[in-house]
Scaffold this motif. Structure first.
Motif, short mmCIF file in Angstrom:
data_model
loop_
_atom_site.label_atom_id
_atom_site.label_comp_id
_atom_site.label_asym_id
_atom_site.label_seq_id
_atom_site.Cartn_x
_atom_site.Cartn_y
_atom_site.Cartn_z
N GLY A 143 8.10 12.67 -10.46
CA GLY A 143 9.56 11.77 -9.53
C GLY A 143 9.49 10.78 -9.51
O GLY A 143 8.91 9.63 -9.73
N ILE A 144 9.76 10.01 -8.33
CA ILE A 144 10.23 8.69 -7.81
C ILE A 144 9.93 8.34 -6.36
O ILE A 144 10.24 8.77 -5.31
CB ILE A 144 11.84 7.88 -8.21
N GLU A 145 8.78 8.01 -6.13
CA GLU A 145 8.21 7.38 -4.51
C GLU A 145 9.29 6.77 -4.30
O GLU A 145 9.30 5.80 -5.10
CB GLU A 145 6.59 7.16 -4.92
N ALA A 146 9.48 7.09 -3.51
CA ALA A 146 9.98 5.38 -2.36
C ALA A 146 9.56 6.32 -1.12
O ALA A 146 9.87 6.83 -0.10
CB ALA A 146 12.03 5.86 -2.35
N ASP A 147 9.55 5.02 -0.43
CA ASP A 147 9.32 4.95 1.45
C ASP A 147 10.60 3.86 1.62
O ASP A 147 10.34 2.62 1.45
CB ASP A 147 8.10 4.87 1.26
N GLY A 148 11.10 4.54 3.21
CA GLY A 148 12.19 3.66 4.03
C GLY A 148 13.47 3.75 3.26
O GLY A 148 13.23 3.58 1.80
#
Length: 255
Positions: A143-148
């Motif tokens: 997947g695409i890792e995203a934080d915030g």
């Protein structure tokens, strides 16, 4: 003009309360023009025992066999063969529409295009492409890792740019990701709300993998369109889903 007639001994049209019997279906240029009581006609007629509308499978991961061992690593060519096999088997079983909710490198969009261009045969496809997850969260390998909120917004816009039909995000852990607890919440309400609002702005629906109760509630508070799996739903969740028209896709297994 291509004309075709089908004599259905039993017709389930998906609208009537009961089946209809001995129906004649007239088809012109691949479109149904009329459905009427059977009567003899001079042209050739295809005889069919039972006809129903095409079935939908609303939770598909098209590149892998169902129930595969998570320790097994598949090569890209193996995944391609499985995808083609699945497309053929869907049609053979009467499934004419699938909703693909997670595929590495947006391969589902390429499969969809191959079907549309008659390169392979398969059902109509509604594709999420790569899922969006927190760093190290469920599905991070593909997947695409995203934080915030900013990173989540960027991830959604990236997927919209790729041409996906819906946005899939991960509200909880899952059993197919090593070291991740399926019951734990992952994305926050604020992170999911940013993604959902951006998808809705582009007139796309949203879906979330959600097994544990708190993660399910977080997704519902954020305004998600569908809960996938929903293993530990409670009465509060059901009431909220009913109120805001959120769908449940229960699935047969919990990946």
């Amino acid at each position: 003009m291509t004309k075709l007639f089908v004599h259905a001994k039993v017709l389930i049209d998906g609208v009537s309360d009961t089946p209809k019997f001995d129906q004649l279906i007239s088809i012109e240029d691949d479109k149904i023009k009329a459905v009427e009581d059977y009567h003899e006609i001079q042209e050739n007629v295809i005889e069919v025992n039972t006809i129903t509308p095409g079935f939908f499978n609303c939770h598909v991961h098209i590149l892998y066999p169902v129930g595969f061992d998570s320790k097994k690593e598949f090569s890209l060519i193996e995944k391609i063969f499985y995808a083609q096999k699945h497309c053929r088997e869907y049609l053979q079983s009467g499934v004419t529409f699938i909703r693909v909710v997670g595929t590495e490198e947006n391969y589902d969009l390429q499969i969809k295009e191959a079907i549309q261009n008659d390169v392979i045969q398969g059902p109509h496809m509604y594709c999420a492409g790569k899922v969006i997850c927190m760093t190290g969260g469920h599905g991070w390998q593909e997947g695409i890792e995203a934080d915030g909120k900013d990173a989540c917004l960027k991830a959604v816009r990236t997927q919209l740019k790729s041409g996906v039909d819906l946005i899939k995000m991960m509200a909880t852990g899952g059993v197919m990701t090593k070291g991740v607890e399926p019951g734990n919440a992952q994305f926050s309400v604020e992170e999911m709300k940013v993604m959902i609002d951006e998808a809705h702005k582009a007139e796309r629906k949203t879906a979330t993998h959600a097994q544990g109760l708190q993660g399910i509630k977080n997704a519902l508070y954020a305004g998600i369109d569908s809960i996938e799996h929903g293993c530990f739903l409670d009465e509060e969740c059901l009431e909220l889903m009913k109120k805001q028209n959120t769908f449940l896709v229960p699935t047969l297994i919990q990946p």
